[in-house]
Write an enzyme that holds these catalytic residues in place. Structure first.
Site: not given
Ligand code: ADP
Length: 164
Positions: A17, A43, A92, A130
């Site tokens: 992130h 979630k 990703r 995450s």
């Molecule tokens: P959500 O529950 O909305 O998917 P996340 O916190 O899991 O929220 O992720 C927020 C955004 O960041 C999403 O677009 C996700 O694809 C992206 N994201 C999560 N991890 C990574 C990573 N390692 N690299 C790039 N983007 C990421």
């Protein structure tokens, strides 16, 4: 002044992130990291929205162009209230694509004036999520390559492996 909103659950914020926030800060004048409250997703996050917002906020204290804000409700309403030009999402693997494509299409329908922008992280974060970090932390694995120190400590505390 160009603003991008980067929404997510950030449960917790990872180096993947952070990588995206840094990339987008090179393209926009203002980056709003929008931490989705649990009530508006299906979630059940490990960290409360307050905890997730504080953990993310601590990482950008020296970056005035990056704001971390909790939000509830419809993303496009929030993005409009921030005066956003774009919504940022991360891609990703191919597995992210279908959901993200659907989300971008729906958000365009709801707010045609706001573009969705996708960025990919540095290669080493391409498999980082995450949920994986939470799982490794829960099982007592080393998460230091994936998250910042404050997040590592918060996870250790959650899983009862705090400073002895
Ligand atoms: P959500 O529950 O909305 O998917 P996340 O916190 O899991 O929220 O992720 C927020 C955004 O960041 C999403 O677009 C996700 O694809 C992206 N994201 C999560 N991890 C990574 C990573 N390692 N690299 C790039 N983007 C990421």
């Amino acid at each position: 002044m160009k603003t991008v909103v980067y929404p997510g659950t950030f449960d917790p914020i990872t180096n993947g992130h952070i990588d995206l926030v840094e990339r987008s800060a090179c393209l926009f004048d203002r980056v709003v990291v929008a931490v989705v409250s649990a009530d508006s997703t299906s979630k059940t996050p490990l960290f409360s929205v307050e905890e997730r917002t504080v953990l993310a906020g601590e990482l950008f204290l020296d970056r005035p162009e990056v704001e971390v804000v909790a939000f509830d409700g419809l993303l496009v309403d929030f993005a409009r209230s921030m005066g956003a030009d774009a919504i940022l999402r991360g891609l990703r693997a191919v597995s992210d694509f279908e959901f993200e494509f659907q989300l971008a299409g729906m958000n365009r329908h709801l707010a045609p004036e706001i573009e969705t922008l996708f960025l990919t992280p540095a290669q080493q974060y391409g498999y980082l999520s995450s949920s994986m970090v939470r799982e490794i932390a829960c099982l007592g694995g080393d998460i230091s390559p994936f998250v910042e120190k404050n997040v590592q400590l918060a996870l250790e505390e959650k899983f009862g492996r705090g400073v002895q």
